[in-house]
Design an enzyme around this catalytic site. Structure first.
Site, PDB file in Angstrom:
ATOM      1  N   LEU A 344       0.818  -1.203   0.000  1.00 39.40           N
ATOM      2  CA  LEU A 344       0.000   0.000   0.000  1.00 39.40           C
ATOM      3  C   LEU A 344       0.858   1.263   0.000  1.00 39.40           C
ATOM      4  O   LEU A 344       1.949   1.289   0.579  1.00 39.40           O
ATOM      5  CB  LEU A 344      -0.924   0.018   1.220  1.00 39.40           C
ATOM      6  CG  LEU A 344      -1.860  -1.181   1.402  1.00 39.40           C
ATOM      7  CD1 LEU A 344      -2.809  -0.925   2.550  1.00 39.40           C
ATOM      8  CD2 LEU A 344      -2.612  -1.498   0.121  1.00 39.40           C
ATOM      9  N   CYS A 345       0.341   2.287  -0.610  1.00 40.63           N
ATOM     10  CA  CYS A 345       1.073   3.548  -0.740  1.00 40.63           C
ATOM     11  C   CYS A 345       0.898   4.392   0.516  1.00 40.63           C
ATOM     12  O   CYS A 345       0.304   5.473   0.502  1.00 40.63           O
ATOM     13  CB  CYS A 345       0.600   4.301  -1.982  1.00 40.63           C
ATOM     14  SG  CYS A 345       1.656   5.688  -2.431  1.00 40.63           S
ATOM     15  N   THR A 346       1.365   3.843   1.634  1.00 42.32           N
ATOM     16  CA  THR A 346       1.335   4.537   2.920  1.00 42.32           C
ATOM     17  C   THR A 346       2.381   3.912   3.821  1.00 42.32           C
ATOM     18  O   THR A 346       2.537   2.678   3.827  1.00 42.32           O
ATOM     19  CB  THR A 346      -0.046   4.456   3.595  1.00 42.32           C
ATOM     20  OG1 THR A 346       0.067   4.929   4.951  1.00 42.32           O
ATOM     21  CG2 THR A 346      -0.569   3.035   3.611  1.00 42.32           C
ATOM     22  N   LEU A 384      -7.186   1.777  -0.643  1.00 41.10           N
ATOM     23  CA  LEU A 384      -6.260   1.916  -1.761  1.00 41.10           C
ATOM     24  C   LEU A 384      -6.529   0.948  -2.916  1.00 41.10           C
ATOM     25  O   LEU A 384      -5.771   0.916  -3.880  1.00 41.10           O
ATOM     26  CB  LEU A 384      -4.800   1.812  -1.299  1.00 41.10           C
ATOM     27  CG  LEU A 384      -4.343   3.045  -0.493  1.00 41.10           C
ATOM     28  CD1 LEU A 384      -2.949   2.825   0.085  1.00 41.10           C
ATOM     29  CD2 LEU A 384      -4.349   4.291  -1.361  1.00 41.10           C
TER      30      LEU A 384
END
Length: 417
Positions: A344-346, A384
Site C-alpha cells: 500500500l502507498c502509505t 487503496l
C-alpha cells in the site's frame, strides 16, 4: 516449505493454479476444532458460532452441519447465516446498538432471540415486537463489576457499550422486567476474549455463574424466570503465529462441578459462543514477495499482502499487533531480519518493523499461519483499491475434493429490501 502447511489437505499440486495472495481454509480443521470444543463442554450445552470471526459460506455450512448455532450482530451476518441454511429461529442477534430498520427486518424474517444491553434497547425491542404483534425472547447482557483475569480484550468490568452494569441492574431490576411483548428469558455474560489456559477460562465462568445465580433470584422476585445463561466464550487460539488450538483438558469436569455447586435447581440451560477457537487455526494466508532491498542499513521485504489483507484492525486494538510468523524455506536459504511491509502507498502498511524471516527473493511465496479468524474479514479491504485475496477451501479429510476458489467482492450489500 510453505506447501507443508497444506500437505495434510493433499492439495499441494492442485493449488499450483491458485494465484497468490490467497487465504486457504481447511474444513477438516474446522471439524476437529468443533469436535474438540464440544467434547470439552458439558453435553447439554449449546455452542454458538460468532460469525464476526469469519462468515465464509463453506465454513458456516460446515459448522451448521456439526450442530453449531449462529450468533450474528449485523444485517449482513444475518443474511450469511440464513444463506448457510440456519433458520431465523435459530439465530441469536447480539450487538450493543441496533437500528430500528435492522430489528424490524430481523423480526420479519423470523428472528426471535436478541441480546440487549440497556433499558433503551429493551424498549426499542418492545416497540418492534409490538408493531409486529409477536412475542420475543431476550438475553440481558450484564457488565459485571470486575474484569476477569487473563483476558485478551476486556469485555466487562470496565466502562463499555456492552451490557448493563451489574450495579444498575441490582439497583433497578424492575426496569429490566415485565414488558408485554419481550420476555427476558436469559442472561448474557461475556467477560473477555482469547483466554489461553483452562484455569483462566474456569475463573471467568465461575465469576459469571455466580453473578447469574444472584440475578436469577433477583428477577424471580419480579416474575422473570431465567431459562438460559449465555456464558460467552473467550476460548483462545494463536493468531498469525505458529501453534495449535489451546488444549481444554479438565474444562468439562470443572464446569460440571461449577454448575452443580452454584446454579439453582432446576438450573438454566447453558450456552457458549466462540469464533476464533473454531476457525482460527483452519486458515493460512499465502502471499508472494514483491521486493527485497536495503534501506538505511536495514533489509526491507515488500509483500503483496499488507494491512489491507491481514490485521488492519490491529491498529484499533481489536487484534494484537501483528509481527506475524512468516513460514517458508525457499531453496534452503538462511534467515534474515527485516522490516515487513505491504504494497500500500502509505508508511502505515507494516506488519513488523523488525522480524526474523526466511532469506527471501522477489517471487518467493510465504505463508502466515492461523489466520482463519479475524483475518481477511477484519482487514482494510477497500483501502487503496488493491485486488482481494482469493479464498480457497480445502478438506484435509477428503484429498480428492477439488479446492473451492472464490473471491470476496469489494462491496457486499446486505439487509436491504
Amino acid at each position: 516449505m510453505v506447501e507443508a502447511l497444506l500437505e495434510r489437505s493433499g492439495v499441494r499440486d492442485r493449488l499450483g493454479a491458485v494465484r497468490t495472495p490467497a487465504y486457504v481454509y481447511d474444513l477438516a480443521v474446522v471439524r476437529e476444532n468443533h469436535a474438540h470444543l464440544r467434547s470439552a463442554l458439558p453435553g447439554s450445552a449449546e455452542v454458538y458460532y460468532s460469525l464476526k470471526a469469519n462468515p465464509h459460506p463453506a465454513l458456516l455450512s460446515e459448522l451448521r452441519a456439526g450442530g453449531a448455532l449462529p450468533e450474528v450482530c449485523s444485517p449482513g451476518e444475518l443474511d450469511a447465516a440464513l444463506q448457510a441454511g440456519w433458520s431465523a429461529g435459530q439465530v441469536l442477534y447480539t450487538g450493543p446498538g441496533k437500528r430500528d430498520a435492522d430489528l424490524d427486518r430481523a423480526v420479519r424474517l423470523g428472528v426471535r432471540e436478541f441480546s440487549v444491553d440497556s433499558v433503551v434497547a429493551l424498549d426499542q425491542l418492545e416497540a418492534v415486537a409490538a408493531a409486529h404483534d409477536v412475542r420475543l425472547g431476550c438475553l440481558l447482557r450484564i457488565n459485571d463489576d470486575q474484569p476477569a483475569a487473563g483476558q485478551g480484550l476486556a469485555m466487562t468490568g470496565v466502562a463499555s457499550q456492552f451490557g448493563a452494569d451489574l450495579a444498575w441492574v441490582l439497583a433497578e431490576p424492575e426496569r429490566f422486567a415485565g414488558r408485554e411483548h419481550v420476555r427476558m428469558r436469559g442472561l448474557h455474560l461475556y467477560m473477555g476474549t482469547n483466554l489461553l489456559t483452562v484455569d483462566d477460562l474456569v475463573a471467568q465462568f465461575r465469576q459469571s455463574v455466580r453473578t447469574a445465580a444472584r440475578l436469577c433470584e433477583v428477577f424471580a422476585a419480579h416474575g422473570e424466570t431465567i431459562e438460559l445463561l449465555d456464558l460467552g466464550g473467550g476460548f483462545g487460539a494463536p493468531f498469525a503465529k505458529r501453534g495449535d488450538r489451546i488444549p481444554l483438558d479438565g474444562l468439562k469436569p470443572a464446569l460440571e462441578a461449577l454448575f452443580r455447586e452454584e446454579l439453582p435447581d432446576p438450573a438454566p440451560a447453558i450456552a457458549f459462543e466462540t469464533g476464533r477457537y473454531l476457525v482460527g487455526t483452519a486458515g493460512t494466508l499465502v502471499t508472494s514477495v514483491l521486493d527485497v532491498k536495503r534501506s538505511h542499513g536495514r533489509d526491507v521485504v515488500v509483500l503483496e499482502s499488507g494491512i489491507n489483507h491481514l490485521g488492519g484492525m490491529a491498529g484499533l486494538r481489536r487484534v494484537p499487533p501483528l509481527v506475524p510468523d512468516l513460514v517458508g524455506e525457499p531453496d534452503g536459504r538462511g534467515r534474515m531480519t527485516a522490516m515487513i511491509a505491504g504494497p500500500l502507498c502509505t508508511p502505515l502498511d507494516l506488519w513488523a518493523r523488525s522480524a526474523e524471516v526466511p532469506e527471501v527473493r522477489p517471487g518467493d511465496v510465504l505463508a502466515v499461519p492461523n489466520v482463519g479468524a479475524y483475518g481477511l474479514y477484519a482487514s482494510l479491504l477497500a483501502f487503496l483499491g488493491h485486488p482481494m485475496p482469493a479464498e480457497v477451501v480445502v478438506d484435509g479429510d477428503d484429498p480428492q475434493r477439488p479446492p473451492q476458489v472464490s473471491r470476496l467482492e469489494l462491496i457486499r450489500t446486505h439487509g436491504e429490501d
